[in-house]
Design a protein around this motif. Structure first.
Motif, PDB file in Angstrom:
ATOM      1  N   LEU A   1      -7.786   1.314 -10.395  1.00 17.66           N
ATOM      2  CA  LEU A   1      -8.777   1.756  -9.059  1.00 17.66           C
ATOM      3  C   LEU A   1      -7.923   1.800  -8.011  1.00 17.66           C
ATOM      4  N   PRO A   2      -7.369   2.942  -7.687  1.00 13.24           N
ATOM      5  CA  PRO A   2      -6.496   3.072  -6.267  1.00 13.24           C
ATOM      6  C   PRO A   2      -7.275   2.719  -5.206  1.00 13.24           C
ATOM      7  N   GLY A   3      -8.635   2.649  -5.191  1.00 15.84           N
ATOM      8  CA  GLY A   3      -9.080   2.278  -3.755  1.00 15.84           C
ATOM      9  C   GLY A   3      -8.923   0.510  -3.670  1.00 15.84           C
ATOM     10  N   LEU A   4      -8.474   0.006  -4.671  1.00 14.70           N
ATOM     11  CA  LEU A   4      -8.435  -1.754  -4.347  1.00 14.70           C
ATOM     12  C   LEU A   4      -7.160  -1.749  -3.382  1.00 14.70           C
ATOM     13  N   ARG A   5      -6.448  -0.911  -3.138  1.00 13.18           N
ATOM     14  CA  ARG A   5      -5.296  -1.061  -2.088  1.00 13.18           C
ATOM     15  C   ARG A   5      -5.771  -1.642  -0.592  1.00 13.18           C
ATOM     16  N   ASN A   6      -7.322  -1.266  -0.706  1.00  6.09           N
ATOM     17  CA  ASN A   6      -7.704  -1.571   0.576  1.00  6.09           C
ATOM     18  C   ASN A   6      -8.286  -2.958   0.589  1.00  6.09           C
ATOM     19  N   PHE A   7      -8.605  -3.327  -0.800  1.00  4.13           N
ATOM     20  CA  PHE A   7      -9.258  -4.743  -1.140  1.00  4.13           C
ATOM     21  C   PHE A   7      -8.110  -5.649  -1.025  1.00  4.13           C
ATOM     22  N   LEU A   8      -7.049  -5.336  -1.750  1.00  3.49           N
ATOM     23  CA  LEU A   8      -5.933  -6.346  -2.047  1.00  3.49           C
ATOM     24  C   LEU A   8      -5.039  -6.652  -0.906  1.00  3.49           C
ATOM     25  N   PHE A   9      -4.852  -5.563   0.049  1.00  5.10           N
ATOM     26  CA  PHE A   9      -3.827  -5.642   0.881  1.00  5.10           C
ATOM     27  C   PHE A   9      -4.134  -5.660   2.423  1.00  5.10           C
ATOM     28  N   ASP A  10      -5.440  -6.068   2.513  1.00  6.05           N
ATOM     29  CA  ASP A  10      -5.789  -6.168   4.064  1.00  6.05           C
ATOM     30  C   ASP A  10      -5.548  -8.037   4.277  1.00  6.05           C
ATOM     31  N   PHE A  11      -4.668  -8.167   5.135  1.00  5.43           N
ATOM     32  CA  PHE A  11      -4.261  -9.168   5.482  1.00  5.43           C
ATOM     33  C   PHE A  11      -4.647  -9.993   6.888  1.00  5.43           C
TER      34      PHE A  11
END
Length: 276
Positions: free
Chosen positions: A163-173
């Protein structure tokens, strides 16, 4: 083996049960990946109810309150059934920041999807899943810190592949912004957690939380929470005809006697007097 047992301290855990257990309040400080080995895992938050069975994976978003129900698989001697097994991987922020730097990853925009997601299985994730189970089931198989971190990194990369869209989920600090206090409390008042935790979840210091709370609700947090829970209890007993013993825990009371005493003090009669 204790349950849950730490495979990698603070990061990877293994839970094993033979009887159903419901955990009343859970708080996730970090994004958390759940690998369900056997049995059923049910997560309930104010906005979602998600269940998964053996072989499935769930990603839980950080800074959430919820309850868990852990149900062993139906007993099947030929399949070694009757057990509940889960592997939990805490995607701690420090480690996620390190992965972001090493892999040159960052959120591209604000994540606006659901806070908890069932992860669709694929061949790579199934292989990853199977590679961790031996460490979980064998308490004598030591997983070094280096190996454990590599396993977490591998899991993150496979999630992004699925799920490439998880980048926004996982790496929003970014720090949690001041979310809508009224909406949040009306959705989560029944969770029995410290006021400090409510403040953290709404992106406020304790002093700011108390100040904003008084301005929003016209009462201090503890007084409002007690009043709100008791009003909800009366509504459920009168309109849904539920027994006090069936709801007091779900409304944040630690014991039936405490609930009954508080109810009678507020309304002038015992909750059981409303039961038909």
């Amino acid at each position: 083996m204790e349950s849950p047992a730490e495979i990698l301290p603070g990061v990877i855990f293994y839970s094993y049960l033979s009887t159903e257990r419901r955990e009343k309040v859970c708080f996730w400080n970090h994004h958390t990946l759940i690998l369900q080995v056997s049995g059923q895992f049910t997560l309930e938050t104010s906005v979602q109810t998600i269940s998964m069975n053996g072989g499935e994976m769930l990603l839980i978003g950080r800074n959430q309150l919820g309850t868990l129900t852990k149900t062993p698989a139906a007993s099947d001697p030929s399949a070694g059934g009757g057990h509940y097994e889960t592997i939990v991987i805490s995607l701690q922020e420090d480690l996620m920041r390190r992965i972001a730097l090493e892999e040159k990853l960052e959120a591209q925009q604000k994540y606006i999807g659901p806070p908890n997601l069932l992860i669709p299985s694929n061949e790579f994730l199934r292989g990853y899943f199977q590679s961790i189970i031996p460490y979980a089931r064998n308490s004598g198989a030591a997983m070094t810190d280096e190996m454990g971190i590599l396993k977490v990194k591998e899991g993150v990369k496979l999630l992004l592949l699925a799920l490439p869209g998880l980048r926004n989920f996982l790496f929003d600090f970014s720090d949690p912004s001041k979310i809508d206090l009224e909406k949040f409390m009306l959705n989560n008042f029944h969770f029995n957690v410290p006021i400090e935790k409510f403040a953290q979840l709404t992106g406020r210091s304790l002093a700011a939380f108390k100040r904003d709370f008084l301005k929003t609700f016209g009462a201090p947090p503890r007084h409002w929470l007690q009043d709100k829970r008791l009003n909800e209890a009366r509504h459920l007993i009168e309109t849904k005809h539920v027994k006090p013993s069936a709801i007091y825990l779900d409304l944040g009371f630690e014991s039936l006697s405490h609930f009954s005493h508080s109810f009678k003090k507020k309304f002038g009669f015992a909750p059981t007097s409303l039961v038909i």
